[in-house]
Design a protein around this motif. Structure first.
Motif, PDB file in Angstrom:
ATOM      1  N   UNK A 222      -4.038 -19.755  15.118  1.00  0.00           N
ATOM      2  CA  UNK A 222      -3.284 -20.686  14.262  1.00  0.00           C
ATOM      3  C   UNK A 222      -1.938 -20.951  14.905  1.00  0.00           C
ATOM      4  N   UNK A 223      -1.610 -22.219  15.085  1.00  0.00           N
ATOM      5  CA  UNK A 223      -0.268 -22.560  15.571  1.00  0.00           C
ATOM      6  C   UNK A 223       0.605 -22.950  14.386  1.00  0.00           C
ATOM      7  N   UNK A 224       1.845 -22.439  14.365  1.00  0.00           N
ATOM      8  CA  UNK A 224       2.817 -22.928  13.382  1.00  0.00           C
ATOM      9  C   UNK A 224       3.458 -24.166  13.987  1.00  0.00           C
ATOM     10  N   UNK A 225       3.099 -25.289  13.440  1.00  0.00           N
ATOM     11  CA  UNK A 225       3.583 -26.579  13.917  1.00  0.00           C
ATOM     12  C   UNK A 225       4.722 -27.021  12.997  1.00  0.00           C
ATOM     13  N   UNK A 226       4.735 -28.262  12.533  1.00  0.00           N
ATOM     14  CA  UNK A 226       5.837 -28.767  11.706  1.00  0.00           C
ATOM     15  C   UNK A 226       5.444 -30.133  11.175  1.00  0.00           C
TER      16      UNK A 226
END
Ligand SMILES: NC(=O)c1ccc[n+]([C@@H]2O[C@H](COP(=O)([O-])OP(=O)(O)OC[C@H]3O[C@@H](n4cnc5c(N)ncnc54)[C@H](O)[C@@H]3O)[C@@H](O)[C@H]2O)c1
Length: 266
Positions: free
Chosen positions: A143-147
């Protein structure tokens, strides 16, 4: 928390950028859900302290790893250490990120490049070692924490938005590439975390000065932009993360999930 809520019991996770802020909070929620957790960060002392505090409060195994996500050798060594400790990694969260803003006419290319280096290439390096650990076992979740700035342009914030847009392309491409190995790859796009160190220690003061407002007025302005009329919290993001890591999301891959109170709808 009751044992019934320990949905990640028996799982192991690694979170990057976990010495403070959102990454630390995500590491703690994964641990509360029963996972053993490796916390990776540039800040060696702080990440070691976070790891030992979480081990004490949650009763799981933790390990603090000092590494720079832009340095492939350091990331490789950190993953080796985590795998030496835990034998496997079921969940990897790429959270480490930086924000440098500025008008394009003034933006130094070296600073612009630094943002891409940490937010995009750092994610690629972490995802590479996650995939290498997960492929032989034929399962895993990245899981990437994007924005929300990964979905919509951000005023005088071109480097950050470009890095986060790139992160969604990387997420989708890895989801395609790793699907045959039963590895799901998704991103979460949080709204403004109005109580995070980024805002409290830096952005309120900068924007207040720029617009001639008080810090409280700046905060209210950002709340007013959100249909659900509040800032994003660490728990909002952690709830989405736990869902994406769980078997309840077993048919979900290649997605970038908005967790922003309705600010972004695509
Ligand atoms: N704060 C917000 O409003 C907000 C909103 C949306 C998305 N995000 C995203 O959430 C993530 C975490 O943000 P935060 O607000 O908690 O930030 P933060 O600055 O409080 O924490 C980031 C952590 O990453 C670490 N880090 C930075 N560069 C690194 C590197 N090269 N290698 C290893 N670690 C590194 C820092 O030491 C720090 O501990 C970022 O990806 C950010 O883009 C934040």
């Amino acid at each position: 928390m009751s044992d019934n809520e320990k949905i990640l019991s028996g799982k192991t996770a690694l979170v990057s950028g976990a010495a403070q802020g959102l990454g630390r909070a995500l590491g703690e929620r994964l641990a509360q859900a029963g996972a053993d957790v490796a916390l990776l960060d540039l800040q060696a002392g702080e990440v070691a302290a976070a790891a030992s505090e979480i081990a004490t409060s949650c009763g799981v195994r933790t390990i603090g790893l000092a590494a720079d996500v832009t340095d492939e050798e350091q990331v490789r060594a950190a993953f080796d250490k985590a795998l030496g400790e835990f034998d496997k990694l079921d969940i990897v969260v790429s959270n480490a990120g930086i924000l440098i803003s500025g008008a394009i006419t003034e933006f130094e290319a070296a600073k612009w490049r630094k943002v891409i280096e940490v937010n995009l290439i750092g994610y690629m390096i972490v995802a590479k070692y996650a995939a290498k650990a997960m492929i032989p076992r034929g399962e895993g979740v990245i899981v990437q924490i994007n924005s929300k700035s990964g979905k919509t342009g951000s005023h005088k914030n071109s480097a950050y938005a470009a890095s986060k847009f790139g992160g969604i392309g990387l997420t989708q491409s890895l989801a395609l590439e790793l699907a045959e190995h039963n590895i799901r790859v998704n991103a979460i796009c949080p709204g403004n975390l109005l109580d995070s160190p980024l805002w409290v220690d830096s952005l309120y003061a900068q924007y207040a000065k720029r617009w001639g407002k008080t810090e409280e007025e700046v905060r209210q302005m950002y709340i007013d932009k959100v249909p659900l009329k509040r800032g994003c919290t660490y728990d909002d993001v952690a709830d989405a993360l736990l869902f994406l890591c769980s078997d309840h999301a077993s048919y979900i891959t290649g997605q970038a999930l908005n967790v922003d109170g309705g600010q972004t709808m695509h």
